[in-house]
Design a protein around this motif. Sequence first.
Motif, PDB file in Angstrom:
ATOM      1  N   SER A 101       1.000  -1.100  -0.130  1.00 48.21           N
ATOM      2  CA  SER A 101      -0.001   0.118   0.010  1.00 48.21           C
ATOM      3  C   SER A 101       0.870   1.132  -0.006  1.00 48.21           C
ATOM      4  CB  SER A 101      -0.943   0.313   1.201  1.00 48.21           C
ATOM      5  OG  SER A 101      -1.755  -1.184   1.254  1.00 48.21           O
ATOM      6  N   ARG A 102       2.063   1.168   0.737  1.00 47.35           N
ATOM      7  CA  ARG A 102       2.899   2.353   0.569  1.00 47.35           C
ATOM      8  C   ARG A 102       3.760   2.487  -0.656  1.00 47.35           C
ATOM      9  NH1 ARG A 102       4.992   6.313   3.515  1.00 47.35           N
ATOM     10  NH2 ARG A 102       7.319   6.747   3.411  1.00 47.35           N
ATOM     11  N   VAL A 132      13.668   3.821  -1.763  1.00 49.50           N
ATOM     12  CA  VAL A 132      14.001   2.459  -1.499  1.00 49.50           C
ATOM     13  C   VAL A 132      13.297   1.894  -0.352  1.00 49.50           C
ATOM     14  CG1 VAL A 132      16.026   2.939  -0.305  1.00 49.50           C
ATOM     15  CG2 VAL A 132      15.692   0.689  -1.212  1.00 49.50           C
ATOM     16  N   LEU A 133      12.341   0.781  -0.661  1.00 48.87           N
ATOM     17  CA  LEU A 133      12.077   0.172   0.542  1.00 48.87           C
ATOM     18  C   LEU A 133      12.277  -1.426   0.706  1.00 48.87           C
ATOM     19  CD1 LEU A 133       9.547   1.619  -1.710  1.00 48.87           C
ATOM     20  CD2 LEU A 133       8.131   1.336   0.329  1.00 48.87           C
ATOM     21  N   VAL A 134      12.536  -1.747   2.066  1.00 48.27           N
ATOM     22  CA  VAL A 134      13.363  -2.856   2.167  1.00 48.27           C
ATOM     23  C   VAL A 134      12.350  -3.761   3.094  1.00 48.27           C
ATOM     24  CG1 VAL A 134      15.042  -4.302   3.100  1.00 48.27           C
ATOM     25  CG2 VAL A 134      15.531  -1.910   2.205  1.00 48.27           C
ATOM     26  N   ASP A 135      12.031  -5.035   2.833  1.00 50.75           N
ATOM     27  CA  ASP A 135      11.146  -5.880   3.252  1.00 50.75           C
ATOM     28  C   ASP A 135      12.025  -6.734   4.422  1.00 50.75           C
ATOM     29  OD1 ASP A 135       8.826  -7.269   4.400  1.00 50.75           O
ATOM     30  OD2 ASP A 135       8.860  -8.499   2.795  1.00 50.75           O
ATOM     31  N   ALA A 150      11.982  -1.679  -4.561  1.00 51.25           N
ATOM     32  CA  ALA A 150      11.506  -2.495  -3.495  1.00 51.25           C
ATOM     33  C   ALA A 150      12.050  -3.463  -3.398  1.00 51.25           C
ATOM     34  CB  ALA A 150       9.984  -2.630  -3.784  1.00 51.25           C
ATOM     35  N   VAL A 151      12.819  -3.909  -2.319  1.00 48.84           N
ATOM     36  CA  VAL A 151      13.618  -5.282  -1.988  1.00 48.84           C
ATOM     37  C   VAL A 151      12.785  -6.209  -1.085  1.00 48.84           C
ATOM     38  CG1 VAL A 151      15.834  -5.968  -1.450  1.00 48.84           C
ATOM     39  CG2 VAL A 151      15.523  -3.731  -2.353  1.00 48.84           C
ATOM     40  N   THR A 152      12.854  -7.375  -1.412  1.00 47.23           N
ATOM     41  CA  THR A 152      12.217  -8.236  -0.685  1.00 47.23           C
ATOM     42  C   THR A 152      13.459  -9.427  -0.391  1.00 47.23           C
ATOM     43  OG1 THR A 152      11.539  -9.949  -2.802  1.00 47.23           O
ATOM     44  CG2 THR A 152      10.229  -8.311  -1.753  1.00 47.23           C
ATOM     45  N   CYS A 163      15.654   8.681   0.966  1.00 50.23           N
ATOM     46  CA  CYS A 163      14.358   8.556   0.932  1.00 50.23           C
ATOM     47  C   CYS A 163      14.267   6.981   1.428  1.00 50.23           C
ATOM     48  CB  CYS A 163      13.261   9.086   0.008  1.00 50.23           C
ATOM     49  SG  CYS A 163      13.310  10.689  -0.270  1.00 50.23           S
ATOM     50  N   VAL A 164      13.791   6.602   2.583  1.00 52.48           N
ATOM     51  CA  VAL A 164      14.011   5.098   2.978  1.00 52.48           C
ATOM     52  C   VAL A 164      12.659   4.630   3.841  1.00 52.48           C
ATOM     53  CG1 VAL A 164      15.354   3.122   3.849  1.00 52.48           C
ATOM     54  CG2 VAL A 164      16.463   5.157   2.888  1.00 52.48           C
ATOM     55  N   SER A 165      12.290   3.639   3.544  1.00 52.53           N
ATOM     56  CA  SER A 165      11.120   2.756   4.355  1.00 52.53           C
ATOM     57  C   SER A 165      11.537   1.358   4.369  1.00 52.53           C
ATOM     58  CB  SER A 165       9.708   2.951   3.661  1.00 52.53           C
ATOM     59  OG  SER A 165       9.405   4.219   3.352  1.00 52.53           O
ATOM     60  N   VAL A 166      11.583   0.886   5.741  1.00 55.14           N
ATOM     61  CA  VAL A 166      11.960  -0.415   5.860  1.00 55.14           C
ATOM     62  C   VAL A 166      10.898  -0.954   6.736  1.00 55.14           C
ATOM     63  CG1 VAL A 166      14.409  -0.036   5.674  1.00 55.14           C
ATOM     64  CG2 VAL A 166      13.347  -0.017   7.790  1.00 55.14           C
TER      65      VAL A 166
END
Length: 873
Positions: A44-45, A222-225, A62-64, A247-250
């Motif tokens: 959603s983000r 960058v987003l990290v799961d 987006a990293v998984t 700009c980072v969301s983890v």
Amino acid sequence: MNDTLSAVLKTLNERQYQAVTHNPEIPLQILAGPGSGKTKVLTSRVAYLVQEHKLRPSDICAVTFTNKAASEMRERLNLLIGEEQTKKLRLGTFHALCARFLRQWGKTIGLTDRFTICDADESKKIITNLLKAYDGQLKARRLTLQPGEVLSSISNAKAKGLSSADLFAQAENDIHQIIAELYASYTEALKKMNALDFDDLLVYGVRLYDKEPTLAAWCQHVLVDEFQDTNSMQYRLMLQLAAIHRCVSVVGDPDQSIYGWRAADVGNISAMQKNFTDCKQIMLEHNYRSTGAILGASIAIVSQDTSRIQKALVTDHAQGTKPALLTFAIEQTEANFIAKEIKRLVACSGGMLSWKDFAILLRFNALSRTLEAALQKESIPNRVLAGHKFFERLEIKDILAYLQLIDNPNYVPAFSRAINVPSRSIGEKTIAAVLEAAASREKSPMELLEGIYEGRYPDVKPAVKGKIREFIPLHQQLRTMANEGGAVPDLIRHIITATRYEDHLRKTQPDWDTRWENVQELINYAQQFDQDPEDIVELPSVEGEDGAPETPLRLFLQASMLSTDTESDDDKNKDTNKVVLSTCHAAKGLEWPVVFVPGVEQGIFPFYRNDDVAEERRLLYVACTRAQAFLYVSYCSKRMTAGEIKDRTISDFISKIPADQKKVFDKAAPIVGPKCIEEVAKVLRRDPPDTDIVEKATKEFGSFAPPRENLLDPNANIYKNTIRGPGSHLAFSSSRNTEPATFQPARMAGIASIANPYPTRSSSQPPPPSQSQPQTPHPLMAWASNKPKSASGPKKFRPMPSSSQPPAGATATLSTFQSTSIDSLKAMKNLGATETAGAPDMVALGRGAGTKRLGMGFSAGGYKPPSKRAKQE
């Protein structure tokens, strides 16, 4: 914002909404407990960034951690922002993204775009060959060193960003020095073959951005799961991608950090707060998976770590049934109980629970043997989760070797495999001679063989020219097809036809038909790739060294080599109705209505070879939080280890739960009545079963229960062969209201006896014996022969089936056992009873010659040991 995303946002709880809509310019840490909807929040983000903040999908990374997680994210985003937008995202695992960057910009650090990705099996073979040079040195120093140990050390060094020189400088002994030297040799070997292993993808990816940081200018967010599982190199890569826009969301959960043995560093969570001082932290503590009782027990375990980041778990589900904490005499007893308890729950739920709703989670795979035997004995279908991977199968690796050799003729592992499949009578010495001759001429092995075939180079000894008369033309045809952009399915069909590969399997593999089906599945995979490759792999928008676009073959090989978590045949069939056996590590991210965690003992939890006790505690927490409705935790007072039965004690993770939280566990198996089933149905969002269906199911279940007893009655005894009375008490208290009971060994036909795992509440039931009470011995009737010993040793005698009469000359011997369980086992063997491989079973003792089962794995006949599961490469 489209209607779909708007509708999703309305379903979020307060903290989820805060996380999704958080200002993208301020770094964000989302600490998400198990079952808190982190995937929903993360996707959603991403959608919110695209639609509300107008970021271009191609500017988002987006990293998984697994391909499966990436596929799930892609499917959700297809609904939220559309397929076209989703395809533009840089979405995938760290390794897949690095492979993409290196294909595109690898020349900046001296890589060609034709590099081959070397899998773990091929890496191990390279190390094995290099290790041979150290045989004499190791023997002289009385040292041993295994290829797996070397590869693990090299992998950990790369994950921490250490070179072979760094490793040598840190060496504390001869073994460490040899490993450092092998690291250097291994690196050089890969370089000559124009190959990178999985760890190299990260190492070279970081090296790329170190040299050219401006190459990361495209990344605006960058987003990290699963951030708690990142290692040092992955964290550095994240910092490099975020260096310009910051700009980072983890998303992560420090309570679920369980991969320290793979160099994962939970400290990256605190490190990020130092690197991004304005970082915002949001905790997702609402669990949508489990009952309150299961969450209470799980928190009681993990909260013993006082250094953890404090957070809670809450749920809207009912409190539910308390998790069961059960004690058994030995592992066979434990396994028997689990198998029969699964049947009981299926019956009492009227089939609302099916086999696939049950999982048995183990600290390590070796614990599965006894459990598999017990499940097979009860005819319960089961499968091992994360079994043999599709791309690791022998037949698949054979075909891939041909394809790899076409793309990279320098890749020795592919050459060594393809040259002799099907057999061309080219042995290891010949292959070694070819490789040596190729190295001396500075040619690839294939270039040398083509020269020998065409008469431009002299043959090697033993001669190969006559043996490659079909192989070389085939290779040349395939290479031409691939360079002209030929479709991968056509290449595979050409290989299997020209090599008569089906006949090869038929001649060499007993399960050739199954393996041939796997080859057909590989063609299906290639066909799917050919139709829409972006559904399988992130395509690097890059031209090759000669200015031509990447060939379909190269992209296909990248996709197959990076499919490290591709499911096996059983796993990919989501409708498979089988009980799952899995390690706790492999179960992470999954859930089941019913979970059993056996072997919760010191030495297992925590595992005696892992010094990180906190991580072991978190692993047990992860296992427990996989359960939705029922959780069983069990341990044994004795367990066989290395051929010896040894005393065991309950894990400190359980025994050291604070006194005020002890009641989070129940000392008995749960009562499963209509009210319980209704609550379970709500948790699982299923329709409760009809009463008639439940009654029918419980009658069928009565095959090993007294037909006259109602299984929904809490006083029901489900084991037909159970003996009630003194000496037959199970290892936990018969009352739910008592303090934790002390272990009462069963004085029966061996230590495997379960008396009553569902303790009766009847006031007329005799109380369990205490240690100070005299034990009433149970008689055991067995037939013993009077025949003299034969020349080959004493005769083993088998107890007679119920329909049999004593053999001529036999006498009926009545024996009683008042000793310890181990002595009972020895005594039974002295009687001459025949031991079977079956798991111990509760038996009706003292019933004369009609007894069929004698417990402790002794049987009167008719039961055959379960066959070992066939192993496939």
